[in-house]
Design an enzyme around this catalytic site. Structure first.
Site, PDB file in Angstrom:
ATOM      1  N   ASP A  37       0.853  -1.197   0.000  1.00 16.85           N
ATOM      2  CA  ASP A  37       0.000   0.000   0.000  1.00 16.85           C
ATOM      3  C   ASP A  37       0.881   1.237   0.000  1.00 16.85           C
ATOM      4  O   ASP A  37       1.783   1.373   0.837  1.00 16.85           O
ATOM      5  CB  ASP A  37      -0.874   0.025   1.253  1.00 16.85           C
ATOM      6  CG  ASP A  37      -1.985  -0.997   1.227  1.00 16.85           C
ATOM      7  OD1 ASP A  37      -3.021  -0.714   0.610  1.00 16.85           O
ATOM      8  OD2 ASP A  37      -1.813  -2.080   1.833  1.00 16.85           O
ATOM      9  N   HIS A  77      -7.370   5.548   0.660  1.00 17.25           N
ATOM     10  CA  HIS A  77      -8.298   5.318   1.765  1.00 17.25           C
ATOM     11  C   HIS A  77      -7.565   5.315   3.097  1.00 17.25           C
ATOM     12  O   HIS A  77      -6.342   5.246   3.154  1.00 17.25           O
ATOM     13  CB  HIS A  77      -9.023   3.986   1.567  1.00 17.25           C
ATOM     14  CG  HIS A  77      -8.095   2.800   1.518  1.00 17.25           C
ATOM     15  ND1 HIS A  77      -7.298   2.534   0.428  1.00 17.25           N
ATOM     16  CD2 HIS A  77      -7.822   1.817   2.418  1.00 17.25           C
ATOM     17  CE1 HIS A  77      -6.584   1.437   0.657  1.00 17.25           C
ATOM     18  NE2 HIS A  77      -6.880   0.986   1.858  1.00 17.25           N
ATOM     19  N   ASP A  85      -7.449  -4.616   9.898  1.00 16.47           N
ATOM     20  CA  ASP A  85      -6.640  -3.395  10.063  1.00 16.47           C
ATOM     21  C   ASP A  85      -6.006  -3.376  11.449  1.00 16.47           C
ATOM     22  O   ASP A  85      -6.722  -3.322  12.459  1.00 16.47           O
ATOM     23  CB  ASP A  85      -7.502  -2.140   9.875  1.00 16.47           C
ATOM     24  CG  ASP A  85      -7.877  -1.888   8.427  1.00 16.47           C
ATOM     25  OD1 ASP A  85      -7.356  -2.600   7.558  1.00 16.47           O
ATOM     26  OD2 ASP A  85      -8.682  -0.973   8.173  1.00 16.47           O
ATOM     27  N   GLU A 170     -11.118  -0.763  -2.306  1.00 18.13           N
ATOM     28  CA  GLU A 170     -12.035  -1.515  -3.162  1.00 18.13           C
ATOM     29  C   GLU A 170     -13.063  -0.597  -3.832  1.00 18.13           C
ATOM     30  O   GLU A 170     -13.496   0.396  -3.250  1.00 18.13           O
ATOM     31  CB  GLU A 170     -12.757  -2.579  -2.326  1.00 18.13           C
ATOM     32  CG  GLU A 170     -11.784  -3.603  -1.763  1.00 18.13           C
ATOM     33  CD  GLU A 170     -12.370  -4.488  -0.672  1.00 18.13           C
ATOM     34  OE1 GLU A 170     -11.832  -5.594  -0.471  1.00 18.13           O
ATOM     35  OE2 GLU A 170     -13.344  -4.078  -0.014  1.00 18.13           O
ATOM     36  N   LYS A 279      -9.686  -3.293  -7.484  1.00 20.15           N
ATOM     37  CA  LYS A 279     -10.091  -4.353  -6.561  1.00 20.15           C
ATOM     38  C   LYS A 279     -11.590  -4.308  -6.308  1.00 20.15           C
ATOM     39  O   LYS A 279     -12.158  -3.233  -6.078  1.00 20.15           O
ATOM     40  CB  LYS A 279      -9.326  -4.204  -5.241  1.00 20.15           C
ATOM     41  CG  LYS A 279      -9.528  -5.349  -4.265  1.00 20.15           C
ATOM     42  CD  LYS A 279      -8.600  -5.158  -3.065  1.00 20.15           C
ATOM     43  CE  LYS A 279      -8.881  -6.160  -1.971  1.00 20.15           C
ATOM     44  NZ  LYS A 279      -8.054  -5.911  -0.783  1.00 20.15           N
ATOM     45  N   HIS A 284     -19.892 -11.892   0.270  1.00 19.70           N
ATOM     46  CA  HIS A 284     -20.466 -13.225   0.075  1.00 19.70           C
ATOM     47  C   HIS A 284     -21.665 -13.508   0.973  1.00 19.70           C
ATOM     48  O   HIS A 284     -22.391 -14.483   0.753  1.00 19.70           O
ATOM     49  CB  HIS A 284     -19.392 -14.297   0.321  1.00 19.70           C
ATOM     50  CG  HIS A 284     -18.721 -14.171   1.657  1.00 19.70           C
ATOM     51  ND1 HIS A 284     -19.237 -14.734   2.805  1.00 19.70           N
ATOM     52  CD2 HIS A 284     -17.576 -13.537   2.032  1.00 19.70           C
ATOM     53  CE1 HIS A 284     -18.440 -14.461   3.827  1.00 19.70           C
ATOM     54  NE2 HIS A 284     -17.425 -13.728   3.388  1.00 19.70           N
ATOM     55  N   THR A 326     -11.528 -10.801  -4.178  1.00 17.12           N
ATOM     56  CA  THR A 326     -11.138 -11.394  -2.887  1.00 17.12           C
ATOM     57  C   THR A 326     -11.918 -12.677  -2.600  1.00 17.12           C
ATOM     58  O   THR A 326     -12.685 -13.146  -3.422  1.00 17.12           O
ATOM     59  CB  THR A 326     -11.363 -10.389  -1.747  1.00 17.12           C
ATOM     60  OG1 THR A 326     -12.755 -10.040  -1.726  1.00 17.12           O
ATOM     61  CG2 THR A 326     -10.545  -9.143  -1.944  1.00 17.12           C
ATOM     62  N   GLU A 364      -7.144 -12.424  -4.323  1.00 18.08           N
ATOM     63  CA  GLU A 364      -6.524 -12.379  -3.005  1.00 18.08           C
ATOM     64  C   GLU A 364      -7.355 -13.259  -2.075  1.00 18.08           C
ATOM     65  O   GLU A 364      -8.553 -13.431  -2.289  1.00 18.08           O
ATOM     66  CB  GLU A 364      -6.543 -10.952  -2.434  1.00 18.08           C
ATOM     67  CG  GLU A 364      -5.784  -9.929  -3.239  1.00 18.08           C
ATOM     68  CD  GLU A 364      -5.944  -8.513  -2.688  1.00 18.08           C
ATOM     69  OE1 GLU A 364      -6.615  -8.359  -1.635  1.00 18.08           O
ATOM     70  OE2 GLU A 364      -5.416  -7.590  -3.302  1.00 18.08           O
ATOM     71  N   ASN A 365      -6.709 -13.782  -1.046  1.00 16.38           N
ATOM     72  CA  ASN A 365      -7.487 -14.388   0.032  1.00 16.38           C
ATOM     73  C   ASN A 365      -7.942 -13.270   0.973  1.00 16.38           C
ATOM     74  O   ASN A 365      -7.250 -12.281   1.161  1.00 16.38           O
ATOM     75  CB  ASN A 365      -6.680 -15.458   0.778  1.00 16.38           C
ATOM     76  CG  ASN A 365      -5.311 -14.975   1.225  1.00 16.38           C
ATOM     77  OD1 ASN A 365      -4.570 -14.378   0.453  1.00 16.38           O
ATOM     78  ND2 ASN A 365      -4.971 -15.235   2.479  1.00 16.38           N
ATOM     79  N   ALA A 366      -9.131 -13.439   1.544  1.00 11.13           N
ATOM     80  CA  ALA A 366      -9.709 -12.370   2.370  1.00 11.13           C
ATOM     81  C   ALA A 366      -9.189 -12.394   3.798  1.00 11.13           C
ATOM     82  O   ALA A 366      -9.077 -11.351   4.440  1.00 11.13           O
ATOM     83  CB  ALA A 366     -11.230 -12.490   2.371  1.00 11.13           C
ATOM     84  N   LEU A 367      -8.871 -13.591   4.297  1.00 10.20           N
ATOM     85  CA  LEU A 367      -8.421 -13.746   5.679  1.00 10.20           C
ATOM     86  C   LEU A 367      -7.107 -14.518   5.704  1.00 10.20           C
ATOM     87  O   LEU A 367      -6.842 -15.332   4.816  1.00 10.20           O
ATOM     88  CB  LEU A 367      -9.480 -14.508   6.497  1.00 10.20           C
ATOM     89  CG  LEU A 367     -10.882 -13.887   6.530  1.00 10.20           C
ATOM     90  CD1 LEU A 367     -11.868 -14.833   7.207  1.00 10.20           C
ATOM     91  CD2 LEU A 367     -10.881 -12.533   7.240  1.00 10.20           C
ATOM     92  N   ARG A 404      -0.940 -12.592   4.473  1.00  9.18           N
ATOM     93  CA  ARG A 404      -0.049 -11.476   4.314  1.00  9.18           C
ATOM     94  C   ARG A 404       1.286 -11.894   4.879  1.00  9.18           C
ATOM     95  O   ARG A 404       1.368 -12.824   5.672  1.00  9.18           O
ATOM     96  CB  ARG A 404      -0.656 -10.286   5.077  1.00  9.18           C
ATOM     97  CG  ARG A 404       0.219  -9.103   5.317  1.00  9.18           C
ATOM     98  CD  ARG A 404      -0.508  -7.992   6.065  1.00  9.18           C
ATOM     99  NE  ARG A 404      -1.852  -7.632   5.690  1.00  9.18           N
ATOM    100  CZ  ARG A 404      -2.175  -6.729   4.784  1.00  9.18           C
ATOM    101  NH1 ARG A 404      -1.206  -6.072   4.157  1.00  9.18           N
ATOM    102  NH2 ARG A 404      -3.424  -6.479   4.530  1.00  9.18           N
TER     103      ARG A 404
END
Length: 497
Positions: A37, A77, A85, A170, A279, A284, A326, A364-367, A404
């Site tokens: 970022d 953002h 975060d 996003e 992005k 979901h 994601t 990307e994976n979300a978690l 990450r």
């Protein structure tokens, strides 16, 4: 993905030696590159056009030295207030000072609560920032990045410029902010009650011959269920002429916002060997409900009889841009039944829409996940019909950015599984340093194609069956037996330690 605070809020690259060691571990594991970022709130915090790129230049030099490529996110953002975060980086102070006297520059819910994560798209073309519009702010920031990072761009270090287009980077409205009390699986709230977006809607309704129409007042609150609201209940407002008009306007504003900023990015990075990317969020929950309420409040007008994502892909096709999506690691069976969640079907729909529009799709994976089940799900979605041993697979994502980098990832069992996963993502092939041998090598960025009329974009709402996905990957990282073996190795290792 590099840690959110790899460059601190004070614009310092901390623990450079520790990071160098981590990056070398990644390179040795055949990872292609890293994503970072580039925080607007760090770079331009001292005042308009007062950009300080020194810490990021040090970071880029380190990535280059370690033989990795780079995906750079133009992060307009705030960091803080969303899932995952762990650091707080607000948008620039001088922007927030303007927000003190004109709070309508921020997204606003029906009760008037402001969201300071990202500027409202209602101010995209309002000259409220020392005579500049929000789009001009983003343009000038990207221009400064290009000028200060020209040597890295020319050297081919940077493969993607992902343009932040909303909260969490996003292309969406901030409809489910944890900072305002949202809890999964709440439906969220529409975010169009600042004076600029309200005025835009009134003008649109007047032109449509319905001056009496206004933005919704019956769509509930963040943690409601769809059936508890007049808007989303069975036969609710969302199915009426008025509701359809609002949802079309609300979702079109996102598409126009993304199109306008990507057009500026395209002009700036024209001719460099890189791709632009945007992005899209994996909303979901409530996907399996007829109203798709959480998607609708986010700005994705997606229903069982209307595709709300292929329209975005069609807009991106004009800019040769990648759609980055994601939740690629999630399975339906992992979700609570009450959320009517459908991450597997959602991934299938969005990826299929991108491929049908002939654009590249990345994920990307979300978690954060370190388990084989998640890796195998990613691999299945990355090549939904498996590896084609006689040539490139017909369907495949362009890249996977893993969330990450951390000490937890790089230790013991976690890192052993991750290295296997990277090799399987490369289809059991060795890392290829020669981009000319890639399936789709980087070429100089061309100028965006002519603007696509919104009517043509909306033709993409006609739903089509998604491409079929295989039930399992042909490149598994292993299952229960491999997990058992890992535990044995860990026990033996701990004895000898």
């Amino acid at each position: 993905m590099l840690p959110l605070g790899v460059v601190t809020a004070e614009n310092v690259l901390e623990n450079k030696e520790g990071l160098r060691k981590q990056l070398k571990q990644l390179r040795a594991a055949d990872v292609d590159g890293v994503m970072v970022d580039i925080w607007w709130g760090i770079i331009e915090n001292k005042g308009p056009k007062k950009c300080d790129w020194r810490a990021y230049r040090s970071l880029f030099e380190l990535v280059q030295e370690c033989g990795l490529k780079l995906q750079a996110i133009m992060s307009f953002h705030q960091c803080g207030g969303n899932v995952g975060d762990i650091v707080n980086i607000p948008i620039p102070q001088w922007i927030r000072d303007i927000g003190e006297s004109d709070p309508d520059i921020y997204y606003t819910n029906r009760r008037g609560t402001r969201n300071i994560e990202y500027l409202s798209i209602g101010v995209d073309n309002q000259p409220l920032f020392g005579g500049r519009t929000a789009v001009e702010l983003y343009r000038d920031y990207m221009k400064s990045f290009k000028e200060n990072m020209a040597d890295f761009l020319e050297a081919g270090l940077i493969t993607d410029i992902e343009v932040g287009l909303g909260p969490a980077g996003e292309l969406r409205f901030p409809s489910y902010p944890q900072s305002q009390g949202w809890v999964f699986p709440g439906i969220g709230e529409f975010q169009c009650y600042d004076k600029y977006l309200k005025d835009e809607f009134k003008e649109a309704a007047m032109q449509a011959g319905h001056p009496e129409w206004d933005v919704p007042d019956d769509a509930g609150e963040y943690n409601d269920t769809p059936d508890s609201t007049e808007f989303f209940k069975k036969d609710g407002t969302y199915l009426t002429e008025k509701g359809k008009f609002f949802l079309t306007w609300y979702s079109n504003r996102l598409i126009i916002h993304g199109d306008q900023i990507l057009d500026e990015a395209n002009k700036i990075f024209l001719g460099y060997k890189l791709k632009l990317a945007a992005k899209v969020s994996g909303i979901h929950w409530w996907y399996k409900a007829p109203n798709h309420a959480a998607e609708l409040t986010s700005g994705y007008y997606n229903l069982d009889d209307r595709d709300g994502y292929r329209t975005i892909a069609r807009m991106l096709s004009r800019h040769y841009a990648i759609l980055n999506f994601t939740c690629i690691e999630m399975r339906d069976s992992e979700q609570s039944a009450e959320a009517k969640s459908g991450p597997e079907e959602l991934v299938q729909q969005v990826l299929s829409g991108g491929w049908r529009e002939s654009i590249e799709v990345a994920c990307e994976n979300a978690l954060s996940r370190y388990d084989r089940t998640a890796y195998n799900q990613i691999l299945k979605n990355a090549r939904p019909n498996g590896v084609n041993r006689n040539g490139p697979p017909k369907l495949r994502i362009a890249s996977l950015t893993y969330l990450r980098l951390s000490d937890e990832l790089l230790t013991g069992k976690n890192f052993r599984i991750f290295k296997t996963f990277v090799r399987k993502m490369h289809a059991d092939q060795d890392y290829c340093p020669d981009p000319q041998k890639y399936y789709d090598p980087l070429v100089p960025l061309e100028r965006s194609k002519p603007k696509i009329p919104i009517e043509v974009i909306l033709e993409a709402t006609k739903p089509e069956k998604p491409f079929p996905f295989d039930p399992e990957t042909d490149m598994s990282v292993g299952g229960n037996f491999a997990d058992w073996l890992d535990n044995v190795i860990d026990k033996i290792s701990s004895i000898f330690k």
